[in-house]
Design a protein around this motif. Sequence first.
Motif, PDB file in Angstrom:
ATOM      1  N   GLY A 212       0.836  -1.196   0.000  1.00 33.66           N
ATOM      2  CA  GLY A 212       0.000   0.000   0.000  1.00 33.66           C
ATOM      3  C   GLY A 212       0.870   1.245   0.000  1.00 33.66           C
ATOM      4  O   GLY A 212       2.105   1.161  -0.035  1.00 33.66           O
ATOM      5  N   ASP A 213       0.234   2.391   0.060  1.00 36.96           N
ATOM      6  CA  ASP A 213       0.914   3.678   0.008  1.00 36.96           C
ATOM      7  C   ASP A 213       1.644   3.959   1.327  1.00 36.96           C
ATOM      8  O   ASP A 213       1.004   4.012   2.376  1.00 36.96           O
ATOM      9  CB  ASP A 213      -0.140   4.769  -0.274  1.00 36.96           C
ATOM     10  CG  ASP A 213       0.449   6.170  -0.250  1.00 36.96           C
ATOM     11  OD1 ASP A 213       1.689   6.303  -0.154  1.00 36.96           O
ATOM     12  OD2 ASP A 213      -0.334   7.133  -0.320  1.00 36.96           O
ATOM     13  N   PRO A 214       2.984   4.149   1.287  1.00 35.53           N
ATOM     14  CA  PRO A 214       3.731   4.365   2.534  1.00 35.53           C
ATOM     15  C   PRO A 214       3.420   5.713   3.193  1.00 35.53           C
ATOM     16  O   PRO A 214       3.703   5.915   4.370  1.00 35.53           O
ATOM     17  CB  PRO A 214       5.198   4.308   2.097  1.00 35.53           C
ATOM     18  CG  PRO A 214       5.194   4.603   0.637  1.00 35.53           C
ATOM     19  CD  PRO A 214       3.866   4.126   0.106  1.00 35.53           C
ATOM     20  N   GLU A 215       2.831   6.643   2.414  1.00 38.82           N
ATOM     21  CA  GLU A 215       2.449   7.947   2.973  1.00 38.82           C
ATOM     22  C   GLU A 215       1.229   7.793   3.884  1.00 38.82           C
ATOM     23  O   GLU A 215       0.992   8.610   4.766  1.00 38.82           O
ATOM     24  CB  GLU A 215       2.082   8.938   1.847  1.00 38.82           C
ATOM     25  CG  GLU A 215       3.197   9.252   0.870  1.00 38.82           C
ATOM     26  CD  GLU A 215       4.318  10.050   1.523  1.00 38.82           C
ATOM     27  OE1 GLU A 215       4.000  11.045   2.215  1.00 38.82           O
ATOM     28  OE2 GLU A 215       5.487   9.667   1.351  1.00 38.82           O
ATOM     29  N   ASP A 216       0.436   6.758   3.605  1.00 39.95           N
ATOM     30  CA  ASP A 216      -0.823   6.567   4.327  1.00 39.95           C
ATOM     31  C   ASP A 216      -0.546   5.917   5.682  1.00 39.95           C
ATOM     32  O   ASP A 216      -0.065   4.791   5.762  1.00 39.95           O
ATOM     33  CB  ASP A 216      -1.749   5.676   3.482  1.00 39.95           C
ATOM     34  CG  ASP A 216      -3.117   5.501   4.116  1.00 39.95           C
ATOM     35  OD1 ASP A 216      -3.264   5.774   5.331  1.00 39.95           O
ATOM     36  OD2 ASP A 216      -4.045   5.084   3.391  1.00 39.95           O
ATOM     37  N   GLU A 217      -0.869   6.659   6.748  1.00 44.54           N
ATOM     38  CA  GLU A 217      -0.534   6.181   8.085  1.00 44.54           C
ATOM     39  C   GLU A 217      -1.220   4.860   8.443  1.00 44.54           C
ATOM     40  O   GLU A 217      -0.697   4.078   9.222  1.00 44.54           O
ATOM     41  CB  GLU A 217      -0.895   7.257   9.113  1.00 44.54           C
ATOM     42  CG  GLU A 217      -0.080   7.128  10.363  1.00 44.54           C
ATOM     43  CD  GLU A 217      -0.251   8.319  11.287  1.00 44.54           C
ATOM     44  OE1 GLU A 217      -0.931   8.146  12.301  1.00 44.54           O
ATOM     45  OE2 GLU A 217       0.282   9.398  10.982  1.00 44.54           O
ATOM     46  N   LYS A 218      -2.399   4.615   7.843  1.00 45.64           N
ATOM     47  CA  LYS A 218      -3.080   3.334   8.098  1.00 45.64           C
ATOM     48  C   LYS A 218      -2.178   2.175   7.698  1.00 45.64           C
ATOM     49  O   LYS A 218      -2.093   1.166   8.398  1.00 45.64           O
ATOM     50  CB  LYS A 218      -4.393   3.257   7.293  1.00 45.64           C
ATOM     51  CG  LYS A 218      -5.590   3.886   7.964  1.00 45.64           C
ATOM     52  CD  LYS A 218      -6.910   3.224   7.521  1.00 45.64           C
ATOM     53  CE  LYS A 218      -7.082   3.121   6.006  1.00 45.64           C
ATOM     54  NZ  LYS A 218      -7.253   4.440   5.342  1.00 45.64           N
ATOM     55  N   ASN A 219      -1.507   2.314   6.538  1.00 47.88           N
ATOM     56  CA  ASN A 219      -0.608   1.249   6.085  1.00 47.88           C
ATOM     57  C   ASN A 219       0.576   1.086   7.029  1.00 47.88           C
ATOM     58  O   ASN A 219       0.960  -0.024   7.372  1.00 47.88           O
ATOM     59  CB  ASN A 219      -0.098   1.543   4.673  1.00 47.88           C
ATOM     60  CG  ASN A 219      -1.181   1.362   3.653  1.00 47.88           C
ATOM     61  OD1 ASN A 219      -2.030   0.481   3.779  1.00 47.88           O
ATOM     62  ND2 ASN A 219      -1.211   2.223   2.656  1.00 47.88           N
ATOM     63  N   VAL A 220       1.156   2.228   7.436  1.00 46.91           N
ATOM     64  CA  VAL A 220       2.294   2.156   8.362  1.00 46.91           C
ATOM     65  C   VAL A 220       1.851   1.473   9.647  1.00 46.91           C
ATOM     66  O   VAL A 220       2.536   0.579  10.167  1.00 46.91           O
ATOM     67  CB  VAL A 220       2.845   3.570   8.671  1.00 46.91           C
ATOM     68  CG1 VAL A 220       3.967   3.478   9.697  1.00 46.91           C
ATOM     69  CG2 VAL A 220       3.340   4.243   7.391  1.00 46.91           C
ATOM     70  N   MET A 221       0.678   1.859  10.161  1.00 45.92           N
ATOM     71  CA  MET A 221       0.225   1.314  11.440  1.00 45.92           C
ATOM     72  C   MET A 221      -0.149  -0.163  11.366  1.00 45.92           C
ATOM     73  O   MET A 221      -0.231  -0.830  12.392  1.00 45.92           O
ATOM     74  CB  MET A 221      -0.939   2.134  12.008  1.00 45.92           C
ATOM     75  CG  MET A 221      -0.541   3.532  12.488  1.00 45.92           C
ATOM     76  SD  MET A 221       1.001   3.565  13.450  1.00 45.92           S
ATOM     77  CE  MET A 221       0.457   2.824  14.983  1.00 45.92           C
TER      78      MET A 221
END
Length: 327
Positions: A212-221
Motif C-alpha cells: 500500500g501507500d507508505p504515505e498513508d498512516e493506516k498502512n504504516v500502522m
Amino acid sequence: MANPSSATELIVSFGEMLIDFVPDVAGVSLAESTGFLKAPGGAPANVACAITKLGGSSAFIGKFGDDEFGHMLVDILKKNGVNSEGVCFDKDARTALAFVTLKKNGEREFMFYRNPSADMLLKESELNMGLIKQAKIFHYGSISLISEPCRSAHMAAMKAAKEAGVLLSYDPNVRLPLWPSPEAAREGIKSIWTEADFIKVSDDEVAFLTQGDPEDEKNVMSLWYEGLKLLIVTDGEKGCRYFTKSFKGSVKGFSVKTVDTTGAGDAFVGSLLCSIAKDTSLFQNEKKLKEALTFANACGAICTTQKGAIPALPDITSAQQLISSSN
C-alpha cells in the motif's frame, strides 16, 4: 537499568558482511562499466562501524570465507574498532560479493554472488553466545533469514538475546534479488516481525511489506504490534516518521549533495542505536527521541555525500556541524 558503562552499552550486530564492487563511473550499467572499486558492505557490518565511528561500542557476528576478501573485511572491522570475537571463517565457501550499479540519482541496483557464500553457512554451534548475552542491543536484518543453516543460527541468537533481557533491533533491509520470490521475502521478513523492540523500515519497504501507500498512516500502522517500543519509517532526504505507544510525529531531514545513498540507512540506524544504548528513556520521552532522530538524520545525510558506506560514515563532529549549519 544498570549504570551506563561501556560494557552495558555494547551493541551486537548480526548478519552479513560482503564486498560491493561499485563502478568507478556513476550512471553506467554493469556491462558498460570499465572499472570497479572494492567497497566493504553488508548492512549489519555497516551499522557496527557506524556505531564505533560515533564513539559507541559494537561487535559483529557473522561468517566469512577463509579467503583474501574475508580476511580483508575482518581487518576493516578491527581497524574500525568493532569487536570481532563473534567472527568465524569457512574453509570451503567464499566471501559474498555484490556488483552495484549506481544510477545517475545515486540510487542502486544489486547483482549478488552468493552460491552459497560463507555468511549463509553460519551454524548455531558457531555463535558466540557469551557476546550476545552481554549486549545492551542485538541488531539484525533479514538477509540472514533466507537460507539454512544461517536462519536457524539467527533464530537461536535472537532467542538467547531476548532471554538475557537484551533489546532487539530489526532493520529488514529488503533485497529482493536474494529471495526466491517477492512473496517469500514478504513472508520471511514478517516471520520474526513481532520479536523486535525496535524496527526501522524505509518508505519503499513499507510499500513492499504492506502493498500500500507508505504515505498513508493506516498502512504504516498495520506494521505496528503490541510490545513494539519504537517504529521508524525513513523517508529519504525528507527525514523520518516515528511511532511509539504514546506519541508519533516526524523529523525533517537535511538537504545535502547526494553522491551515493549506500549506507545512509545504516548510518541512521547506528546513530539511533547509540542514542538508545545510552538512554532507553527516549522510547518514552518525545523530546529526547526527536533530538536523537535529528542527529540520526544528519548522520544518514552525511553518509550520502561520498562514495561507499563505511568510508562515508560520519563522526559526531561532522553531524553536529551539519545540524548547526542548518539551524
